[in-house]
Motif scaffolding. Structure first.
Motif, short mmCIF file in Angstrom:
data_model
loop_
_atom_site.label_atom_id
_atom_site.label_comp_id
_atom_site.label_asym_id
_atom_site.label_seq_id
_atom_site.Cartn_x
_atom_site.Cartn_y
_atom_site.Cartn_z
N SER A 1 0.80 -1.23 0.00
CA SER A 1 0.00 0.00 0.00
C SER A 1 0.83 1.27 0.00
N LYS A 2 2.14 1.17 -0.23
CA LYS A 2 2.99 2.38 -0.26
C LYS A 2 2.44 3.39 -1.26
N ALA A 3 2.52 4.67 -0.89
CA ALA A 3 2.08 5.78 -1.74
C ALA A 3 0.56 5.84 -1.91
N GLU B 1 4.39 -2.16 3.64
CA GLU B 1 4.79 -0.76 3.49
C GLU B 1 6.31 -0.67 3.38
N ASN B 2 6.79 0.34 2.63
CA ASN B 2 8.23 0.51 2.39
C ASN B 2 8.86 1.62 3.20
N TYR B 3 8.07 2.64 3.55
CA TYR B 3 8.65 3.83 4.17
C TYR B 3 8.08 3.97 5.57
N PHE C 1 6.95 -4.90 6.92
CA PHE C 1 7.87 -3.87 6.45
C PHE C 1 8.72 -4.47 5.34
N ILE C 2 8.72 -3.84 4.14
CA ILE C 2 9.40 -4.43 2.99
C ILE C 2 10.43 -3.49 2.36
N GLY C 3 10.68 -2.33 2.99
CA GLY C 3 11.60 -1.36 2.39
C GLY C 3 13.00 -1.44 2.96
N ALA D 1 13.14 -11.55 -2.37
CA ALA D 1 13.97 -11.02 -3.44
C ALA D 1 13.16 -10.12 -4.35
N ILE D 2 13.86 -9.15 -4.94
CA ILE D 2 13.28 -8.25 -5.94
C ILE D 2 14.17 -8.35 -7.19
N PRO D 3 13.88 -9.28 -8.10
CA PRO D 3 14.74 -9.43 -9.28
C PRO D 3 14.64 -8.22 -10.21
N GLY E 1 7.73 -12.18 -6.10
CA GLY E 1 6.64 -11.89 -7.02
C GLY E 1 5.95 -10.58 -6.70
N MET E 2 5.82 -9.74 -7.73
CA MET E 2 5.13 -8.45 -7.62
C MET E 2 4.09 -8.39 -8.75
N SER E 3 3.50 -7.20 -8.98
CA SER E 3 2.38 -7.12 -9.94
C SER E 3 2.71 -7.70 -11.32
N ASP E 4 3.95 -7.49 -11.79
CA ASP E 4 4.27 -7.89 -13.16
C ASP E 4 4.90 -9.27 -13.30
N VAL F 1 3.24 -13.37 -2.23
CA VAL F 1 3.45 -12.44 -3.35
C VAL F 1 3.11 -11.04 -2.85
N ARG F 2 3.96 -10.07 -3.21
CA ARG F 2 3.82 -8.69 -2.72
C ARG F 2 3.28 -7.82 -3.86
N ILE F 3 1.98 -7.51 -3.80
CA ILE F 3 1.35 -6.89 -4.96
C ILE F 3 0.78 -5.52 -4.61
N GLY F 4 1.25 -4.50 -5.35
CA GLY F 4 0.81 -3.13 -5.11
C GLY F 4 -0.09 -2.62 -6.22
N SER F 5 0.51 -2.21 -7.33
CA SER F 5 -0.25 -1.49 -8.36
C SER F 5 -1.41 -2.30 -8.94
N ALA F 6 -1.31 -3.60 -9.01
CA ALA F 6 -2.43 -4.38 -9.56
C ALA F 6 -3.66 -4.30 -8.66
N PRO G 1 -1.86 2.74 -10.19
CA PRO G 1 -0.51 3.29 -10.31
C PRO G 1 -0.18 4.24 -9.16
N ARG G 2 1.13 4.32 -8.85
CA ARG G 2 1.58 5.25 -7.80
C ARG G 2 2.07 6.54 -8.45
N ASN G 3 1.77 7.68 -7.82
CA ASN G 3 2.38 8.94 -8.27
C ASN G 3 3.82 8.98 -7.78
C1 LIG Z 1 6.55 -1.51 -4.37
C2 LIG Z 1 6.97 -2.88 -4.01
C3 LIG Z 1 6.18 -3.99 -4.33
C4 LIG Z 1 4.90 -3.91 -5.14
O1 LIG Z 1 5.19 -3.54 -6.45
P1 LIG Z 1 4.04 -3.55 -7.59
O2 LIG Z 1 4.82 -3.63 -8.85
O3 LIG Z 1 3.29 -2.28 -7.43
O4 LIG Z 1 3.20 -4.73 -7.35
C5 LIG Z 1 6.60 -5.23 -3.89
N1 LIG Z 1 7.72 -5.38 -3.18
C6 LIG Z 1 8.52 -4.34 -2.86
C7 LIG Z 1 9.76 -4.58 -2.06
C8 LIG Z 1 8.17 -3.07 -3.27
O5 LIG Z 1 8.97 -2.04 -2.96
#
Ligand SMILES: *Cc1c(COP(=O)(O)O)cnc(C)c1O
Length: 228
Positions: free
Chosen positions: A35-37, A56-58, A78-80, A162-164, A200-203, A216-221, A225-227
């Protein structure tokens, strides 16, 4: 415009379908809504639609939202990136931390975790893209840190995150996630009781689920979109 509740439902269905296609039980794949941003009322909308895990990242942004949402029973992740002077509030206000990448941070989280709370649930962040600029541990460093963190009583080591490097090439997505899974399995073979692969993220979540993702960590989907 599609609502958060509709997008959340669509993502859930798609996550379940990816698990079934991979021959896995969909209940093994947990959805963390990132839910960041996005404001507290976006979290409230997802919560009303049944979502309980939020990432959340921040730190300051997350704490501001948490005070608006004290009436909800949320599991906060916390994922940031973690600065060492922020470990105390992170240890006090979150249930999980996915982004631990050095012993000093783990020790400080362990020291700061309040006694009245259960141990802080931990994932180590590993670097799969091999870019020097990206945070995260090399495969070799991961095993050493995992064994050290397993000895800290106020932390509970659950697995790897991981964030590939982003790519639309499905095979490349899978190859990167496979590296993480192989490290994870190596640690399990060394006797570590790990159950969490946060990949795993949105894409790229379908590829991550095919390679064994349990979160799976999914935000924008979900939230749009985030500003920047
Ligand atoms: C922002 C973020 C996500 C989510 O990204 P989306 O592409 O919006 O799904 C997942 N993991 C981390 C660590 C992030 O910073």
């Amino acid at each position: 415009m599609t609502s958060i509740s509709e997008r959340l439902q669509a993502v859930r269905t798609s996550v379940d379908d990816a698990a079934i296609r991979a021959g896995r039980d969909p209940r093994q794949v947990h959805l963390l809504a990132v839910s960041k941003a996005h404001p507290a009322n976006a979290i409230r909308a997802a919560y009303a639609a049944g979502q309980r895990l939020f990432g959340e990242n921040y730190l300051q942004e997350a704490l501001n939202k948490q005070v608006e949402l004290t009436d909800l029973v949320i599991e906060w992740h916390f994922i940031g990136p973690i600065q060492s002077n922020k470990t105390q509030p992170i240890a006090q206000h979150f249930d999980w931390v996915h982004s631990v990448d050095r012993l000093k941070i783990a020790q400080r989280l362990n020291m700061a975790r309040p006694e009245h709370l259960p141990p802080l649930q931990i994932c180590l962040q590993v670097n799969v893209s091999q870019e020097q600029t990206k945070s995260g541990l090399s495969m070799d460093e991961t095993a050493e840190l995992a064994h050290a963190v397993a000895g800290l009583p106020r932390l509970k080591l659950r697995g790897l995150m991981a964030i590939p490097a982003p790519t639309h090439d499905i095979e490349l997505q899978r190859a990167q996630f496979r590296q993480v899974r192989e490290t994870f399995e190596t640690l399990q073979q060394q006797g570590m009781m790990l159950d969490t692969l946060s990949i795993g993220m949105s894409d790229d979540y379908a590829a991550a689920i095919a390679e064994g993702a349990t979160i799976v960590r999914i935000g924008s989907a979900i939230f749009g979109p985030r500003n920047q």
